[in-house]
Design a protein around this motif. Sequence first.
Motif, mmCIF file in Angstrom:
data_model
loop_
_atom_site.group_PDB
_atom_site.id
_atom_site.type_symbol
_atom_site.label_atom_id
_atom_site.label_comp_id
_atom_site.label_asym_id
_atom_site.label_seq_id
_atom_site.Cartn_x
_atom_site.Cartn_y
_atom_site.Cartn_z
ATOM 1 N N ARG A 1 42.235 -11.845 15.313
ATOM 2 C CA ARG A 1 41.339 -12.144 16.444
ATOM 3 C C ARG A 1 40.276 -13.132 15.964
ATOM 4 O O ARG A 1 39.595 -12.899 14.969
ATOM 5 C CB ARG A 1 40.668 -10.881 16.960
ATOM 6 C CG ARG A 1 39.588 -11.153 18.017
ATOM 7 C CD ARG A 1 38.890 -9.882 18.449
ATOM 8 N NE ARG A 1 39.798 -8.999 19.178
ATOM 9 C CZ ARG A 1 39.450 -7.789 19.598
ATOM 10 N NH1 ARG A 1 38.248 -7.315 19.319
ATOM 11 N NH2 ARG A 1 40.321 -7.048 20.260
ATOM 12 N N LEU A 2 40.145 -14.244 16.702
ATOM 13 C CA LEU A 2 39.139 -15.263 16.387
ATOM 14 C C LEU A 2 38.044 -15.196 17.449
ATOM 15 O O LEU A 2 38.326 -15.196 18.650
ATOM 16 C CB LEU A 2 39.766 -16.657 16.368
ATOM 17 C CG LEU A 2 40.914 -16.871 15.367
ATOM 18 C CD1 LEU A 2 41.417 -18.309 15.447
ATOM 19 C CD2 LEU A 2 40.472 -16.534 13.955
ATOM 20 N N LEU A 3 36.802 -15.166 17.000
ATOM 21 C CA LEU A 3 35.656 -15.088 17.899
ATOM 22 C C LEU A 3 34.730 -16.266 17.625
ATOM 23 O O LEU A 3 34.315 -16.486 16.487
ATOM 24 C CB LEU A 3 34.907 -13.777 17.704
ATOM 25 C CG LEU A 3 33.626 -13.586 18.531
ATOM 26 C CD1 LEU A 3 33.952 -13.574 20.018
ATOM 27 C CD2 LEU A 3 32.898 -12.314 18.118
ATOM 28 N N CYS A 4 34.423 -17.019 18.673
ATOM 29 C CA CYS A 4 33.552 -18.185 18.552
ATOM 30 C C CYS A 4 32.136 -17.808 18.998
ATOM 31 O O CYS A 4 31.944 -17.212 20.057
ATOM 32 C CB CYS A 4 34.096 -19.330 19.403
ATOM 33 S SG CYS A 4 33.237 -20.897 19.121
ATOM 34 N N THR B 1 37.971 -18.322 26.874
ATOM 35 C CA THR B 1 36.891 -17.400 26.527
ATOM 36 C C THR B 1 36.516 -17.601 25.070
ATOM 37 O O THR B 1 37.141 -18.386 24.348
ATOM 38 C CB THR B 1 37.314 -15.948 26.759
ATOM 39 O OG1 THR B 1 38.366 -15.610 25.835
ATOM 40 C CG2 THR B 1 37.821 -15.732 28.183
ATOM 41 N N ALA B 2 35.511 -16.878 24.624
ATOM 42 C CA ALA B 2 35.058 -16.991 23.240
ATOM 43 C C ALA B 2 36.036 -16.357 22.263
ATOM 44 O O ALA B 2 35.987 -16.618 21.059
ATOM 45 C CB ALA B 2 33.680 -16.350 23.090
ATOM 46 N N VAL C 1 38.954 -5.845 9.229
ATOM 47 C CA VAL C 1 37.784 -6.451 8.595
ATOM 48 C C VAL C 1 37.382 -7.668 9.413
ATOM 49 O O VAL C 1 38.234 -8.415 9.900
ATOM 50 C CB VAL C 1 38.087 -6.872 7.127
ATOM 51 C CG1 VAL C 1 36.898 -7.587 6.529
ATOM 52 C CG2 VAL C 1 38.446 -5.643 6.300
ATOM 53 N N THR C 2 36.084 -7.870 9.589
ATOM 54 C CA THR C 2 35.568 -9.044 10.296
ATOM 55 C C THR C 2 34.827 -9.935 9.309
ATOM 56 O O THR C 2 33.939 -9.478 8.584
ATOM 57 C CB THR C 2 34.630 -8.644 11.438
ATOM 58 O OG1 THR C 2 35.352 -7.849 12.378
ATOM 59 C CG2 THR C 2 34.072 -9.871 12.153
ATOM 60 N N VAL C 3 35.208 -11.217 9.287
ATOM 61 C CA VAL C 3 34.587 -12.190 8.406
ATOM 62 C C VAL C 3 34.007 -13.308 9.264
ATOM 63 O O VAL C 3 34.671 -13.799 10.187
ATOM 64 C CB VAL C 3 35.613 -12.780 7.412
ATOM 65 C CG1 VAL C 3 34.930 -13.795 6.492
ATOM 66 C CG2 VAL C 3 36.241 -11.670 6.588
ATOM 67 N N LEU C 4 32.767 -13.700 8.999
ATOM 68 C CA LEU C 4 32.136 -14.814 9.706
ATOM 69 C C LEU C 4 32.170 -16.046 8.836
ATOM 70 O O LEU C 4 31.773 -16.011 7.672
ATOM 71 C CB LEU C 4 30.686 -14.470 10.074
ATOM 72 C CG LEU C 4 30.479 -13.363 11.102
ATOM 73 C CD1 LEU C 4 29.003 -13.155 11.352
ATOM 74 C CD2 LEU C 4 31.190 -13.699 12.405
ATOM 75 N N THR D 1 29.737 -20.789 14.844
ATOM 76 C CA THR D 1 30.326 -19.883 13.854
ATOM 77 C C THR D 1 31.626 -19.309 14.392
ATOM 78 O O THR D 1 31.762 -19.057 15.586
ATOM 79 C CB THR D 1 29.353 -18.732 13.538
ATOM 80 O OG1 THR D 1 28.110 -19.271 13.095
ATOM 81 C CG2 THR D 1 29.915 -17.829 12.447
ATOM 82 N N ILE D 2 32.608 -19.134 13.480
ATOM 83 C CA ILE D 2 33.875 -18.495 13.840
ATOM 84 C C ILE D 2 33.960 -17.159 13.114
ATOM 85 O O ILE D 2 33.812 -17.092 11.891
ATOM 86 C CB ILE D 2 35.081 -19.377 13.468
ATOM 87 C CG1 ILE D 2 35.099 -20.646 14.325
ATOM 88 C CG2 ILE D 2 36.392 -18.604 13.663
ATOM 89 C CD1 ILE D 2 36.235 -21.585 13.982
ATOM 90 N N GLY D 3 34.187 -16.097 13.891
ATOM 91 C CA GLY D 3 34.416 -14.782 13.314
ATOM 92 C C GLY D 3 35.907 -14.476 13.299
ATOM 93 O O GLY D 3 36.601 -14.714 14.283
ATOM 94 N N ILE D 4 36.416 -13.987 12.170
ATOM 95 C CA ILE D 4 37.840 -13.674 12.023
ATOM 96 C C ILE D 4 37.985 -12.179 11.773
ATOM 97 O O ILE D 4 37.370 -11.641 10.846
ATOM 98 C CB ILE D 4 38.476 -14.459 10.866
ATOM 99 C CG1 ILE D 4 38.164 -15.953 11.002
ATOM 100 C CG2 ILE D 4 39.970 -14.236 10.805
ATOM 101 C CD1 ILE D 4 37.317 -16.475 9.886
#
Length: 379
Positions: A184-187, A214-215, A163-166, A155-158
């Motif tokens: 910010r992108l979160l894996c 990193t993630a 606001v954070t969107v998965l 999953t990628i979180g933006i």
Amino acid sequence: MKRGFWNRFLLADPNTNDCSLTIRDARTSDSGTYFFRVERENDVKYSYKKKMLKLQVTDKPDIHFLEPLESGQRTQVTCSLPGTCEKGRRLIFFWVGNALASLNTQTLHSSVLSFTPRPQDHGTNLTCQVKCTGSSVITQRTIWLNVFYAPRNLTIGISFRNVTVLKSVQNTSSLLILKGEAVRLLCLADSNPPAELTWFWGSPALNATPISSTATLELPRMGTAEEGEFTCRAQHLLGSQTLSLSLSVVYPPQLLGPSCSWEDQGLHCSCSSRAQPAPSLRWRLGAGLLEGNHSNASCRVTSRSAGPWANSSLSLSQELSAGLRLSCEASNVHGTQSAAVLLLPGKSMSRAGVVPAALGGAGVMALLSLCLCLLFLYM
């Protein structure tokens, strides 16, 4: 003899020189060091303390298996209990655990258990229960299953605009980002042990260098140079998985012009603008509105667009009043910008300067279509 030893600690027959000791229903309290002592009626007493026996009674069975457990790979688990039941009674085994839901009852009563662990079995308990036939006393041992499995549910979180969107997608997904915004992108990946998460620009080739090890991938200020496809890779000893996200930058119009010149046929002006999505252009002459593509005896408007660029030209062939204001306006859904020139007497032009319009939320969307050329000229 201590209390609780009667009827459990039994000697064979000393009169036949058989001094074997049998302990029935051994208990953990029976653990200790034992030695053999001889006492006869003629007052002969002797303790064999040079040859003592250390007895350890355990109340739990032992569970053995090869580690680590791997998802999808069949494995064997063995349960054993030191010692035997008295009078030839046999041990009865029974296995309990969520990982065994699909197994039949007969399999669960064996001391050797075969099953195939799954990712969802990680962190669950497996219990072996043992008792002797004819006894109601059950002893058991419980272990925690540590199941290795490859990355799944990538999953990628933006995070942007607070606001954070998965996003969890199988194929490349896209997202529009306003120019200048921080992203910010979160894996995120579910695996055991945790996978190594890295970010790449585009699709990662063999031995490609990651842009983040990193993630998290920080993009502090999005611009056209930063847009494109970003790929997260979850690398694991049992395999890897990738997921890509395409970021496209959008921005309000940037206006070039208008620029005007007097020609034999009259006044000729041009105006250009760049935006994403492509802007629409229109002209204002005094209180009159000129837009789209149109031609008549007094004016001609020609507009065209290619990619993020829009261009428009205006030709006026009739006499104009001095001090008349001419402006070019560009707009898309992200904002509007306009600039103007002032018509002075004697076939010459003086730039009035750029007059920025307020960059509102929705802006004004003008379609490049055929329209009427309305001229309101000050006389």
